[in-house]
Motif scaffolding. Structure first.
Motif, mmCIF file in Angstrom:
data_model
loop_
_atom_site.group_PDB
_atom_site.id
_atom_site.type_symbol
_atom_site.label_atom_id
_atom_site.label_comp_id
_atom_site.label_asym_id
_atom_site.label_seq_id
_atom_site.Cartn_x
_atom_site.Cartn_y
_atom_site.Cartn_z
ATOM 1 N N PRO A 81 0.744 -1.119 0.163
ATOM 2 C CA PRO A 81 0.093 0.000 -0.041
ATOM 3 C C PRO A 81 0.850 1.246 0.024
ATOM 4 C CG PRO A 81 0.005 -1.122 2.207
ATOM 5 C CD PRO A 81 0.829 -1.916 1.150
ATOM 6 N N ARG A 82 0.194 2.164 -0.599
ATOM 7 C CA ARG A 82 0.940 3.451 -0.580
ATOM 8 C C ARG A 82 0.693 4.366 0.434
ATOM 9 N NH1 ARG A 82 3.409 4.417 -5.777
ATOM 10 N NH2 ARG A 82 2.923 2.826 -7.245
ATOM 11 N N LEU A 83 1.523 5.671 0.765
ATOM 12 C CA LEU A 83 1.283 6.498 1.779
ATOM 13 C C LEU A 83 0.438 7.617 1.126
ATOM 14 C CD1 LEU A 83 4.834 6.970 3.468
ATOM 15 C CD2 LEU A 83 2.657 5.844 4.453
ATOM 16 N N ALA A 140 4.746 2.315 1.367
ATOM 17 C CA ALA A 140 4.987 2.450 2.660
ATOM 18 C C ALA A 140 5.894 1.306 3.237
ATOM 19 C CB ALA A 140 3.820 2.422 3.503
ATOM 20 N N THR A 141 6.822 1.378 4.334
ATOM 21 C CA THR A 141 7.263 0.468 4.856
ATOM 22 C C THR A 141 6.771 -0.177 6.271
ATOM 23 O OG1 THR A 141 9.426 1.392 4.349
ATOM 24 C CG2 THR A 141 9.551 -0.128 6.009
ATOM 25 N N LEU A 142 6.000 -1.263 5.948
ATOM 26 C CA LEU A 142 5.248 -1.932 7.046
ATOM 27 C C LEU A 142 5.862 -3.090 7.562
ATOM 28 C CD1 LEU A 142 1.597 -2.103 5.247
ATOM 29 C CD2 LEU A 142 2.127 -0.968 7.334
ATOM 30 N N LEU A 161 -3.012 4.429 2.576
ATOM 31 C CA LEU A 161 -2.873 4.155 3.964
ATOM 32 C C LEU A 161 -3.501 5.543 4.893
ATOM 33 C CD1 LEU A 161 0.614 2.317 4.805
ATOM 34 C CD2 LEU A 161 -1.761 1.248 4.510
ATOM 35 N N LEU A 162 -3.955 5.318 5.793
ATOM 36 C CA LEU A 162 -4.476 6.613 6.578
ATOM 37 C C LEU A 162 -3.337 7.433 7.257
ATOM 38 C CD1 LEU A 162 -7.074 4.611 6.426
ATOM 39 C CD2 LEU A 162 -8.058 5.744 8.390
ATOM 40 N N TYR A 163 -2.318 6.957 7.456
ATOM 41 C CA TYR A 163 -1.363 7.385 8.236
ATOM 42 C C TYR A 163 0.157 6.675 7.942
ATOM 43 C CZ TYR A 163 -2.171 4.163 11.783
ATOM 44 O OH TYR A 163 -2.508 2.910 12.581
ATOM 45 N N THR A 164 0.928 7.291 8.370
ATOM 46 C CA THR A 164 2.369 6.930 8.217
ATOM 47 C C THR A 164 2.584 5.617 9.263
ATOM 48 O OG1 THR A 164 3.344 8.633 7.238
ATOM 49 C CG2 THR A 164 4.973 6.990 8.233
#
Length: 389
Positions: free
Chosen positions: A103-105, A111-113, A165-168
């Protein structure tokens, strides 16, 4: 007025009976199975009310329930078993195991999950039932794991990854579908289905023979009800249940518990009994053997999110898959600091107070009273009522 610092277990059965009988008489619950263990001894066990009101079937202690979010600590424990075996690390990147889940920011960057983000619900995700009607998850067709979506787990994650994503990750806490993603990781690590992985990692070693992603005995599965006046109403299939204001609420399909083709939701998809779940809680409370080393149980039950605020749970923090009590005054509860607690949409609550060596499982067939209604408050107060010195 002084009170002893130990739970009055001698009078406990009568106090809990009073709460159950009053709640049933008020027609706020249809049926329930309550189990309480202190110092590893089962001090209370009762099936009350009806498993199916329309058929006049009385609740039995081994009846089965749709677990909803009670699934989460089971799946989280399975992930930690893999950590204990050296097959998974908490700081592994999710896309190491699920290359397609990227998913993207909100700025468009990937993003790094990590696995830790998933287990602490700091992954930037949410639930459709927590978003507004026609929110981003609903528009993308993302299932919360409790409806009859007709899609695979892989397809649900593809849809989820298509939403920003909703937030970092790591900067906020939001209750979320992250445990469904964790379930997919577990399946990938074990190179099997999530159902088979949970069986081999958790339920088989503990003898949790009632717990699976479909009802092991359909005749023992309780009928699901929802809050209504003057008495709870049977849930349709499908159905919806309102949650808090300005949210889409829950989309439920009780028939999912019979459907072996429904995707295994790591956050909400299992079926099981109160006795089975108490076995898991007591295993963890006693230190984790034979599943986990005590060090991993300590990490699981230690706040991992600092002072990040938690909607719906003031005074609590979050460990690896469960809430943890930080401030009893802010939470307005008699529980000891460090108590673990969560529940499930279909009408369940549970908590473990390590200081009191106490585990409580309250499974009901009535949403949402059994998860977050006055019954849960009354039960907790009955358990903690002190005797005068």
């Amino acid at each position: 007025m002084l009170y002893s610092n130990k739970i009055n277990s001698e009078c406990l059965p009568g106090r809990i009976d009073d709460v159950i009988d009053r709640t049933l008489a008020d027609k706020r619950l249809v049926g329930a199975v309550i189990k309480v263990a202190i110092d590893g001894v089962l001090v209370y066990s009762r099936a009350a009310g009806l498993a199916d009101r329309e058929m006049n079937l009385h609740m039995q202690e081994d009846d089965l329930f749709r677990l909803a979010s009670v699934t989460k600590p089971i799946v989280s424990t399975a992930a930690l078993v893999l950590v204990a075996q050296g097959r998974l690390q908490l700081d592994d990147r999710v896309d190491h195991w699920l290359p397609e889940f990227r998913p993207r920011l909100q700025n468009g960057e990937f993003a790094t999950l990590t696995i830790r983000h998933l287990m602490t619900h700091t992954a930037g995700l949410s639930y459709g039932f927590l978003q507004e009607e026609d929110g981003s998850y609903q528009r993308a067709g993302v299932s919360d794991g409790m409806d009859q979506s007709g899609i695979t787990l892989e397809e649900n994650l593809r849809r989820l990854a298509s939403v920003q994503l909703l937030y970092t990750p790591g900067t906020e806490w939001k209750y979320s579908i992250a445990t469904d993603v964790l379930g997919a990781v577990i399946a990938k690590v074990t190179e099997t289905s999530l159902s088979e992985a949970i069986h081999s990692l958790v339920t088989k070693p503990l003898g949790m023979n009632d717990t699976c992603f479909i009802a092991v005995n359909p005749a023992r599965l309780t009928t699901a009800y929802a809050n209504a006046f003057p008495e709870p109403r049977p849930l349709h299939d499908p159905d919806s249940v309102a949650f808090v204001e300005n949210t889409a609420g829950f989309r439920l399909a009780p028939g999912r518990a019979f459907d072996g083709t429904a995707y295994p939701s790591g956050g909400a998809g299992m079926v099981g009994s109160a006795g089975d779940f108490l076995q898991l809680l007591e295993t963890l409370r006693k230190g984790g053997a034979p599943l986990l080393p005590e060090s991993l149980v300590r990490e699981m039950t230690t706040n991992q999110i600092g002072d990040l605020p938690m909607a719906f749970w003031p005074g609590r923090g979050f460990g690896l898959g469960i809430t943890l009590l930080k401030n009893p005054v802010a939470a307005d509860t008699p529980e000891s600091p460090g108590t673990w607690r969560m529940g499930g949409t279909y009408g369940h609550s549970w908590f473990v107070d390590p200081k009191q060596r106490l585990s409580v499982v309250a499974f009901t067939n009535t949403a949402l009273e059994g998860m977050s209604g006055q019954f849960t408050i009354d039960l907790c107060e009955a358990v903690y009522e002190r005797i005068k010195k």
